[in-house]
Design an enzyme around this catalytic site. Structure first.
Site, PDB file in Angstrom:
ATOM      1  CB  ILE A 286      -4.763  -8.595  13.893  1.00  0.00           C
ATOM      2  CG1 ILE A 286      -6.233  -8.848  14.436  1.00  0.00           C
ATOM      3  CG2 ILE A 286      -4.226 -10.141  13.366  1.00  0.00           C
ATOM      4  CD1 ILE A 286      -6.982  -9.065  13.261  1.00  0.00           C
ATOM      5  CG  ASP A 297      -5.252 -11.482   4.590  1.00  0.00           C
ATOM      6  OD1 ASP A 297      -5.726 -10.501   4.649  1.00  0.00           O
ATOM      7  OD2 ASP A 297      -4.818 -12.027   3.743  1.00  0.00           O
ATOM      8  CD  GLU A 315      -6.289  -9.599   1.320  1.00  0.00           C
ATOM      9  OE1 GLU A 315      -5.977 -10.495   1.276  1.00  0.00           O
ATOM     10  OE2 GLU A 315      -7.176  -9.047   0.695  1.00  0.00           O
ATOM     11  CD  GLU A 316      -6.516  -3.931   0.561  1.00  0.00           C
ATOM     12  OE1 GLU A 316      -7.306  -4.065  -0.270  1.00  0.00           O
ATOM     13  OE2 GLU A 316      -6.973  -3.827   1.681  1.00  0.00           O
TER      14      GLU A 316
END
Length: 520
Positions: A286, A297, A315-316
């Site tokens: 992405i 996200d 996400e992290e």
């Protein structure tokens, strides 16, 4: 079969994907209004693109960020003579110790001494073992620790100068945006690094900020795992960049909480849109191949998830490569089912390889994205949180499917722009890892939401060729049979009923049978 919708990395390059740059949406003039807080002087920005901080003062209430330098932020110190307590501004104590770090060549022990000086109540519970291991483990030729810590301290000390206007909390049930400069973000994050934000060190149920993510970095410093070592490499690379005069960022970033009232959410049964343009690829990511698109996200409802803890998945990683995103944790309350968080203008500072336990920071990133007329980098990110199905069969219930459809729609819809002004959505296995989502079902849900939001979509299966093929088969069948989003929703309702009777009923097979029996 429309095989052109699936691709290898080389074919991916040939696809025509609408990016934010292609859309070239000209924003109206930057201006203050009741739904948009701007932390720079708008009048100075208009003619000369100056990013001078807006005048104002912090507010110490339940609707704004409580700032470290607020006069209400009081430190209770013990008098050595009378063994009594004395009140003094906490910022005085913070400043005193940060100035020492700025002037010297600080060690981890010095950092610990400084932080604990104004957080004495955590003396027995906070550890700095992770930060100590970072210093010991990183090769000397790579280490920037001793050079960058004094600069971070200096950056933190400039908070009262650079962020004067009160920062509103992005609270539940209200759409609101905050725009601030990248250097204002940097000074806020420098204070998070040194754990100066008041009332933000506990997440207990009755705590004032129980519904907000953590922001102070104490939880990161205490974890000596290999994954945290890599996180610290990315974070210190960010600070090394923003504290160097030749590489300081010079733009704006906007964080916008978007809330759609339940009454305005789609009636999914009645939607007559056909599925739009969908691409599926098993190669690429992405953030790289989706560069310039609307990047999804796969968020936790507390944005950033475990970025300041032990988490290290999609996400992290996104927050570590673009650390300006971390500041959202300072002011974004837990997302409700009808809400998302949009971020426009965040900069990428690092590259990486691997995922989760195999994640490694792999060096600095050269950012060359163009900026819009608000001086924001043309990077758009939307945080949407999937449901966590601890019992995976729960996701095959009508109310759960409707919730995920609504959440994706909230993230994909932008009512202020026409469809040709909206970049393609870059997404993938949303909520399909630790949250146990079915990637076929989640793929179908996102296709439906994108159609109603009138946006194109590219789906990255992260190396899973079988998933790519299955999604393409489903998409092709639904397009050929001209099923509307409402038709597909009804199909999923029937599937939920059948699945309750037969829990091993395969969704791909069910779609194939259902569509072949549906009239053209």
């Amino acid at each position: 079969m429309r095989s052109e919708t699936g691709a290898t990395r080389e074919e991916l390059k040939s696809w025509s994907l609408r990016t934010a740059v292609d859309c070239d949406v000209k924003m109206g003039p930057l201006r203050y209004d009741s739904s948009h807080t701007i932390l720079i002087k708008v009048n100075d920005f208009k003619p000369d693109r100056k990013l001078d901080p807006a005048d104002g003062r912090p507010k110490w209430d339940a609707s704004h960020v409580k700032m470290p330098y607020s006069k209400e932020n009081i430190f209770m110190s013990k008098s050595t003579f009378w063994k009594d307590t004395e009140k003094q501004p906490r910022w005085d104590v913070i400043s005193k110790h940060l100035k020492k770090l700025h002037k010297g060549s600080p060690t981890v022990a010095d950092i610990e001494k400084a932080i604990m000086a104004y957080n004495p109540q955590y003396q027995d519970s906070w550890s700095f073992a992770g930060l100590q291991r970072y210093v010991q483990k990183i090769p000397s030729q790579e280490s920037i620790f001793s050079q960058v810590i004094p600069k971070i301290a200096q950056l933190a000390l400039r908070l009262p100068e650079w962020v004067r206007r009160a920062i509103p909390l992005l609270q539940q049930g209200r759409s609101h945006a905050i725009t601030l400069s990248q250097m204002q973000i940097a000074t806020l994050l420098a204070n998070a690094f040194f754990c100066t934000f008041p009332h933000r060190n506990t997440t207990s149920r009755n705590a004032e900020y129980a519904e907000y993510p953590t922001i102070n970095f104490s939880s990161l410093f205490g974890n000596p795992s290999n994954m945290v070592m890599e996180k610290l490499r990315a974070i210190l690379q960010y600070f090394n960049t923003v504290t160097c005069e030749t590489s300081q960022p010079s733009g704006l970033v906007t964080f916008q909480r978007c809330c759609i009232p339940d009454a305005q959410l789609p009636d999914w049964r009645g939607k007559d849109e056909l599925l739009g343009n969908i691409r599926v690829t098993f190669e690429g990511t992405i953030e790289k191949e989706g560069r310039g698109l609307l990047q999804v996200d796969f968020a936790c409802n507390l944005v950033g998830g475990g970025v300041l803890g032990s988490g290290l998945v999609q996400e992290e990683i996104l927050f570590l490569m673009n650390p300006e995103l971390i500041v959202a944790r300072l002011f974004t309350e837990k997302l409700n089912d009808n809400e998302c968080l949009r971020i426009k203008g965040a900069q990428q500072y690092s590259e990486y390889s691997g995922y989760s336990k195999s994640f490694e920071w792999s060096g600095s990133h050269h950012e060359d994205l163009p900026r819009d007329n608000w001086e924001r980098l043309q990077r758009q990110i939307v945080a949407i949180d999937a449901l966590n199905f601890k019992h995976p069969n729960e996701q095959y219930q009508k109310n759960k499917i409707k919730r995920e459809l609504n959440k994706a729609y909230v993230g994909f819809r932008e009512e202020d722009h026409s469809p040709n002004e909206l970049p393609t959505i870059a997404t993938g296995n949303w909520g399909c890892g630790a949250f146990h989502g079915d990637p076929i079902l989640k793929g179908l849900i996102q296709m439906m939401a994108a159609a109603v939001a009138k946006r194109d979509l590219i789906f990255f299966t992260f190396g899973n060729k079988l998933l790519k093929n299955d999604l393409l088969k489903i998409y092709t069948l639904l397009k050929e049979r001209k099923l509307t989003v409402g038709d597909i929703y009804v199909m999923l309702e029937f599937y939920c009923i059948e699945r309750a009777r037969k829990q091993d009923l395969d969704l791909c097979s069910y779609v194939r049978t259902y569509t072949m029996n549906s009239p053209l």
